[in-house]
Each structure stands twice: as structure tokens, then as C-alpha cells.
Write an enzyme that holds these catalytic residues in place. Structure first.
Site, PDB file in Angstrom:
ATOM      1  N   ARG A  89     -62.806  28.009 -27.557  1.00 58.37           N
ATOM      2  CA  ARG A  89     -62.606  27.496 -28.907  1.00 58.37           C
ATOM      3  C   ARG A  89     -63.317  28.335 -29.970  1.00 58.37           C
ATOM      4  NH1 ARG A  89     -63.669  21.287 -30.390  1.00 58.37           N
ATOM      5  NH2 ARG A  89     -61.840  21.050 -29.034  1.00 58.37           N
TER       6      ARG A  89
ATOM      7  N   HIS B 290     -50.927  25.233 -28.360  1.00 57.75           N
ATOM      8  CA  HIS B 290     -52.201  24.706 -28.878  1.00 57.75           C
ATOM      9  C   HIS B 290     -52.016  23.257 -29.323  1.00 57.75           C
ATOM     10  CE1 HIS B 290     -56.269  25.682 -30.224  1.00 57.75           C
ATOM     11  NE2 HIS B 290     -56.042  25.012 -31.348  1.00 57.75           N
TER      12      HIS B 290
ATOM     13  N   TYR C 198     -44.705  25.101 -48.078  1.00 56.89           N
ATOM     14  CA  TYR C 198     -44.420  25.953 -49.235  1.00 56.89           C
ATOM     15  C   TYR C 198     -44.632  27.437 -48.949  1.00 56.89           C
ATOM     16  CZ  TYR C 198     -44.691  21.522 -51.749  1.00 56.89           C
ATOM     17  OH  TYR C 198     -44.493  20.239 -52.176  1.00 56.89           O
TER      18      TYR C 198
END
Length: 801
Positions: free
Chosen positions: A33, A79, A123
């Protein structure tokens, strides 16, 4: 509980369960991680983002795609975590103020150096950057190990090929359980030169590598100080450098100057930095700043700090370096996952780990290409052989029952291998029209040459390293950019004298007995109709002084403490305001009262403070002893017993006679030669012996030609010549200074030395009575002249004109 359930119950100690579970969790977040892999410099989520974009064909030579699509692919395939964490990681890979070589290109709002968040992923659009192609190049050639994804539906790489040293170029930051990493970014060209040199000189030392790598190279530029700390970090993996903004002082109209900042330290939030500087201006922590503006635009970062006239720009800039993020300390801590373990590594270790990775990757690629070349050559040899017997081959295929029968017949007739026969029967008919044996023979020759080259690479480490170096040189040629951060040899120590930043200004200062202080500009003071300072009920004014901001106040309390406070540190209020309690500025006992205040311009003079306590203890201390550099608390000026208190502090410059006056009318005069100057914590010596029921009311320092005024509680005033008082020695009772009266005897309440042109009034229970009569000196036995018929408290002395 049924039997089946009962069999599944495990009896374990809570400590064992917590230790086991947290151990597993720690292992996960360390390895998978928060820390980057030393080989490709990526954390798992970053690697999965890049690989998902690569597999989806979202590469730099193709159009941009919605970020939401990439995030969905990453979550769905590799993931299984929150979309925001994946998108945040993706955004960071695109920010050119965070990464030296951004790995993702993004259209739309991808955040800012001011800490603004990126636009929502629906966006923005993104694709891999050109340099990311080098991290993933040839990954389909089995260059790295693949493992099943979280649901075993597909595989993902454990590491990327990384055909450039990404860990050192882009750096890394992360925190896991018990480990943290802060690897600074570096210049691509410098790191590649160092890697190539290391390949060619296996016995080289760190100093040799440092001829190529000057130090970190942050995407935000700025100035890095501390060559020795950089070397220490590259040796041990840990070190502390200083990053300073790039700033210039420019002249502006009106004879003023401005500080222009064009580069700020790495990972400093620009908006917070500008706000902090402006807060210092508003709070008047630094004098001289007129305005702070952020003029950053598409041409680059620009912060303008406009200064007042006659302000020392260098001093203001140094103050900002010391008290804001215009200068920061960056702690290098180069921890990375190496052989599945977190390891603190120096620069040489990181380079060696990358070289080893590249040797494995290029070896795997060479093996893959060699296998492919040999397979293709085998097919080409079969096709060349087929061309010589093309008609017979066609005839055999036409008379065969099916594909399998055709292959079998070709193998029996001409000795083709299974794979050659498969290639022949799979040939499309149009290929038979232009099957040119010359082209096949040429391809065969090229394949033979390729096989020889690949075999040589695999059999010689020198040739293997040559391939790696040639590819790195191509990367450098294509992607190298000039260094942005400037390296300075030494960390510059910033020493600031706060008074250098203070603009000299005349102000009015008021201090009360209860400890309230205030500073008022003369403009505000003159605009106030009353010159009486506002105070709380029961409080009284100790000092009202017109000073300048470069002077220092020394305030003494009844417990023998002193407070050192520069005038410019006093809080600014309107004259009609009460002010602020001094305990907000320095630490002091709330029960202490201010009894004397002195303004000092220069502590290096031959002056003394003469201290007197209620019990008659006296002490003399040099003015210079009271100069301090740290003044955040009240300090000892004189040690005072619990049942005693300090009542008088007089500032003197030359030898005087000491006159001590008691309530019952005793006067003791002795030379101050008897009192040797002592340090701050001394208790002093006995000045006068007080009779039963008597108390010390005043101490005066006077020369032989001076005159003093004595005031009684019945309103009588008498003037005495100092020379008429008999000279004695200290620790005596003294002589009686007023006629003894049995009924309602006179008692002294105050005493002052008379100065020329000094206006004197008397504070009585009815108010203040001005003393207009010019008194003549009288003898010791006189009771003086009665001036008021009221209870009297003390003299009120106006400032001398």
C-alpha cells in the site's frame, strides 16, 4: 449453540488475536500500500492505474478518455477500494508540481499548488504521458512476474519493466505501520548518467556518483542548502536539507522596495503561504509590510510582498524565511520495498537495485525475442522449402480430405515439421501468387543475425549492460530537462534582531498598578479629548510615557520581579481603551502588582537601579544586568522575603546620598558608597532599622545641594536642605525629622526631591490641590506649613517641561 457452531469456536487470548491481526495488517500496508517498490518506484495503486490505462489502450499517442472510465477499470479489475482514493492517486500522477516527470496527462482541472481539489472524475480526461510508455514498454513480453488479481479473473504485474529510474526521478512519500518514506525527486539526465557510470565502474565510490548527481531536483525549483546533508542522506538514506524560496528584491516607485518570490519549496501550499505572510502583516508581527499579493498566472508563480518606505528589505525577507514556509526543512528518508521487505537505502543501493532489475528485465525480453525469432526462422525455413516444391504442395493439399489430412500428407511427402505444415496450410491463396523466395531468404538472414545478437546478449553481461545503457541514453536524449533546483553548499543560519524590523515611531504608553498596558499612536492620543487613561475601578496609573518604538520598558513588581518588554511588543489600543493585561505578553504571578516603570534606550550605560523594600532592605544593581534576550516570563530583580515587598526602584547615574524616610518621622541619610552593586538574585543589605509600629514610606537619592519636600497626613509640607540632615551610616534608626506632638502627631506620607520648574500637587481625599506657594527651607524640628485641611495621600508630580 449447536454442535456444528461450537466446533468452529476458537478460544484465544485477546492479546494473541490483536497481535496476529495487526501483524497481518501491518505486513499488508507495508508491502502492498504505502511504500514504493525500489525497482519501478511505484506503489500498488499507482502501478494498477498505469497498467489499467495501458491495457485499455489509453496511451499518450491516442485521444484522452474520461477519468471515470479509468477509475472504474482500476476498481473493477485490480484495486477493490474507494473510487476517491484511486482518483486522488491518479490526479497526483498528473500534477507537475508534485512529480518531476508526470506519468499521466490530464485535461481539465487537476488541482493546483494552492491545494485546490481536482474536478470530479466525470469532468476530467486523462491518458498516459509519453514517459509512462517507458515504464510499461514491452510488458507483454513476459518481462516481469504476473499474479492473479483479487478475484482470479485476470492477472496483473507485480512490478513494471521501468526503462527509466522512476523512483529517483519522481521520488516518493508515504506512511505505513512503523515505516515512512520521503524520497526527493531528481533530475532525469543526472540520474541516468549516474546509473550508466555505475554500470561501467562497479567499484566506484559515492563521491564519483556525486559528480553526476548534484542533489534533489524538485519540480517547484527553489534553492536547496546543505551539501553535507545531501551527502549524508545519499550515504545513510536519511538526512535533513533546507529548501528556500527563490526571491528577489525589486525597487518600486516612491523609493520603496518589494520582495518578489518566483519559486517556493516542494509541497508547500501557496495559498496558505500567502495567507500566513498576510497574517503576520495584520498582526504586526513584522513591521514594514504594506501589502501581500499573489500575482501567479499562466506565465509562472509570483508572490509580491510590497514594503513600506525605509524598511530594510533583507531583514524582512530573513524574518519571513524563519517564520513562514518560504523556507522549510525537508527530511530525506529513503525507504523502499526491496526483496519484499522495507529497507532504508542510500543512493548507491537504489541505483544498484535498479540496475539489477534492468538486467532481469532485458534478459527476460531477450529470451522472449530469441524464442520468437527461432520460431519464426523455423517457419521461414519451411516456407523456403515449400517454394521449391510449390506445385506438388498445392496438389497434395487439393487432394487431401481436410486440414489435418493435408498436414499429415505434407509431413510424409516432404518432411515438414508440424509447425511448418500448419503455417503452409494456413497460407491464404493470394500469398501463393507473390511468394518470393528471395524475400524469405532475406528474412531468414535477418532472423539469423537477430538470433546471434540475442544469444550474445544472453551470454555476455558486458553486452547486456551495453543494451541497457544505449536505451537509457535514448531516454535521456528524449526526455532530459534542465535542472530546476539550485544547490547551495551551506545551510545559511538566519539571525534576526527584531529591532531592525521596527519602524521608529513616537507613541504614548500607559501602565497601571494592576498590570494593564497599552500603546497608542500620538495621532490617536492627540485626537482624544481627555489625556486621562481609562482604567478599571480601583486601579491606578503607574506610568504615562511618551516613547519611541525602539525603546524598552523595564517594569518592576512588588515581589521583586522585573518584566522586560520592548515598546514595539506592546499591544496597540485606542487611548480610551483599558488595554491588555501584561500576563498575556509574559508569564507572571497574577497576584503581583506593578510598582515602578523605567524606559531604557541603551542598556550599556553606567547606570544603576536602587531597590528598597518595605522592611528597609536596599540593593544596587547595574542597569546592564537587566538586559535579556528571552523575555517571555517575569524574572528576578531582587530576592524578597515572603513577609516583605519591594516598594521603590530608583534609576541613578552618579554617587548620591540615600535618604530613607519613615512614617513616624525618622530620616536616615547615608552615602550609597556603602552599598556595593550586586546581581539580580541578591537580597541586598539592611538600609534602616524601623522602630515598633513604624514603616518605611519613601527613599530619595539626593546630592548635598538638593532640597526635599516632606508631606504629612495632616496636610503639612516642609522643605529641608539635604545638607541639614546629619550624615550617618546604613542600618541605623536615623534622626527625627519633625516636631513631636502628643495629640494627633504628624506622620510622613510622602517625600520628593524638588527639581527646578517642577509643578507639584497634593492628592487628598477631596481631589488634587495644586501647590502654588514657594516654600522656604526649615529646620528638622519644624512641622512645616499647613497647605490643606483634608486627609492627604501623596504628592503628584507633573512632567518637567
Amino acid at each position: 449453540m449447536n454442535k456444528a457452531t461450537q466446533e468452529r469456536v476458537q478460544v484465544m487470548r485477546l492479546e494473541d488475536i490483536m497481535g496476529d491481526r495487526f501483524g497481518r495488517y501491518s505486513k499488508y500496508i507495508i508491502q502492498d500500500r504505502a511504500l514504493p517498490d525500489v525497482r519501478d518506484g511505484l506503489k500498488p495503486v499507482q502501478r494498477r492505474i498505469l497498467y489499467a490505462m495501458y491495457k485499455d489502450g489509453n496511451t499518450y499517442e491516442k485521444p484522452f478518455r474520461k477519468s471515470a472510465k479509468t477509475v472504474g477499470n482500476v476498481i473493477g479489475n485490480y484495486h477493490p477500494h474507494g473510487d476517491s482514493s484511486v482518483y486522488d492517486a491518479m490526479v497526483r500522477l498528473s500534477q507537475d508540481w508534485k512529480l518531476r516527470e508526470p506519468l499521466v496527462q490530464m485535461h481539465g482541472n487537476n488541482g493546483s499548488i494552492d491545494g485546490d481539489p481536482a474536478a470530479a472524475m466525470r469532468y476530467t480526461e486523462a491518458r498516459l504521458s509519453a514517459i509512462s510508455g517507458l515504464l510499461l514498454k514491452d510488458i507483454d513480453k513476459n518481462l516481469v512476474d504476473f499474479v492473479p488479481n483479487f478475484d482470479d479473473s485476470m492477472t496483473e504485474p507485480t512490478v513494471l519493466p521501468a526503462f527509466f529510474p522512476n523512483l529517483l526521478v519522481n521520488g516518493a512519500t508515504g506512511i505505513s505501520a512503523g515505516y515512512a518514506t520521503d524520497i526527493p525527486p531528481h533530475n532525469l539526465g543526472e540520474i541516468i548518467d549516474a546509473v550508466i557510470y555505475r554500470m561501467n565502474h562497479k567499484q566506484c565510490a559515492l563521491d564519483d556518483i556525486l559528480t553526476f548527481v548534484q542533489g534533489p531536483d524538485f519540480p517547484t525549483g527553489a534553492i536547496i542548502q546543505g551539501e553535507q546533508e545531501i551527502k549524508k542522506a545519499y550515504t545513510t538514506g536519511k538526512g535533513r536539507i533546507v529548501i528556500r524560496s527563490k526571491a528577489e528584491i525589486e525597487p518600486v516607485r516612491g523609493g520603496r522596495e518589494q520582495i518578489v518570490v518566483t519559486e517556493i519549496p516542494y509541497e508547500v501550499n501557496k495559498a496558505n503561504l500567502v495567507k500566513k505572510i498576510d497574517d503576520l502583516r495584520i498582526d504586526k508581527k513584522v513591521e514594514g509590510i504594506m501589502e501581500v499579493r499573489d500575482e501567479t498566472d499562466r506565465n509562472g508563480l509570483r508572490i509580491v510582498i510590497e514594503l513600506k518606505k525605509d524598511v530594510k528589505s533583507e531583514i524582512v525577507l530573513n524574518y519571513l524565511f524563519k517564520n513562514t514556509d518560504l523556507q522549510i526543512s525537508y527530511n530525506i528518508n529513503m525507504v523502499a520495498i526491496h526483496n519484499k521487505r522495507p529497507v532504508l537505502m542510500g543512493l548507491m543501493d537504489l541505483i544498484d537495485a535498479y540496475i539489477q532489475h534492468q538486467k532481469e528485465v532485458v534478459t527476460n525480453r531477450s529470451n522472449f525475442d530469441l524464442k520468437r525469432a527461432r520460431e519464426r526462422q523455423h517457419i521461414v525455413e519451411g516456407l523456403i522449402k515449400m517454394v521449391s516444391v510449390l506445385d506438388e504442395v498445392v496438389q497434395i493439399i487439393r487432394h487431401s480430405k481436410d486440414k489435418a489430412d493435408a498436414k499429415k500428407n505434407l509431413i510424409q511427402a516432404f518432411g515438414f515439421s508440424e509447425r511448418q505444415a500448419e503455417a503452409i496450410v494456413m497460407l491464404q491463396l493470394y500469398r501463393l501468387t507473390n511468394t518470393d523466395v528471395t524475400a524469405l531468404e532475406k528474412e531468414n538472414e535477418e532472423l539469423t543475425k537477430t538470433i546471434q545478437e540475442l544469444t550474445a546478449i544472453l551470454s555476455s553481461e558486458t553486452k547486456l549492460l551495453k543494451v541497457i545503457q544505449d536505451e537509457l541514453k535514448q531516454v535521456k536524449k528524449q526526455f532530459e530537462t534542465p535542472r530546476r533546483s539550485v544547490i547551495q553548499k551551506h545551510i545559511q543560519e538566519i539571525k534576526i534582531d527584531e529591532t531592525d524590523m521596527v519602524v521608529k515611531e513616537d507613541v504614548m504608553v500607559a501602565i497601571t498598578k494592576d498590570g494593564y498596558v497599552k500603546r497608542t499612536s500620538l495621532r490617536s492620543y492627540n485626537a482624544t479629548k481627555s489625556d486621562t487613561s481609562t482604567m478599571k475601578e480601583g486601579d491606578e496609573l503607574v506610568a504615562k510615557l511618551q516613547l519611541d518604538t525602539l525603546q524598552t520598558l523595564v517594569m518592576f513588581t512588588n515581589r521583586g520581579s522585573f518584566i522586560y518588554l520592548p515598546v514595539f511588543k506592546l499591544p496597540e489600543f485606542k487611548w480610551k481603551d483599558i488595554g491588555q493585561h501584561v500576563s498575556n505578553l509574559v508569564t507572571m504571578d497574577s497576584e503581583e502588582k506593578i510598582i515602578a516603570v523605567h524606559a531604557v534606550s541603551n542598556f550599556k550605560t553606567e547606570e544603576y537601579f536602587f531597590f528598597t523594600t518595605a522592611s528597609g532592605m536596599v540593593k544596587k544593581t547595574r542597569l546592564s544586568d537587566l538586559e535579556v534576550t528571552r523575555y517571555n516570563r517575569a524574572m528576578v530583580a531582587m530576592s524578597v522575603k515572603e513577609d516583605d515587598e519591594l516598594i521603590s526602584v530608583i534609576r541613578c547615574t552618579f554617587m548620591n546620598d540615600v535618604i530613607m524616610v519613615t512614617k513616624n518621622g525618622y530620616l536616615l541619610k547615608f552615602s550609597d558608597d556603602e552599598i556595593t552593586p550586586t546581581g539580580l538574585k541578591a537580597m541586598g543589605v539592611k538600609g534602616i532599622q524601623l522602630g515598633s509600629g513604624d514603616q518605611l514610606i519613601k527613599v530619595v537619592l539626593a546630592s548635598v545641594n538638593d532640597e526635599i519636600l516632606l508631606l504629612t497626613q495632616r496636610g503639612n509640607i516642609k522643605k529641608l536642605k539635604v545638607k541639614d540632615i546629619a550624615l550617618s551610616t546604613r542600618n541605623k534608626k536615623g534622626c527625627l525629622g519633625i516636631k513631636t506632638i502628643k495629640s494627633n502627631p504628624h506622620q510622613f506620607v510622602d517625600c520628593i526631591k524638588v527639581l527646578p520648574k517642577q509643578e507639584v500637587s497634593i492628592l487628598t481625599i477631596d481631589g488634587i490641590t495644586k501647590l502654588n506657594t514657594i516654600l522656604k527651607p526649615v529646620d528638622l524640628n519644624s512641622v512645616g506649613t499647613n497647605m490643606v485641611d483634608a486627609e492627604v495621600f501623596k504628592f503628584v508630580v507633573e512632567d518637567i517641561e
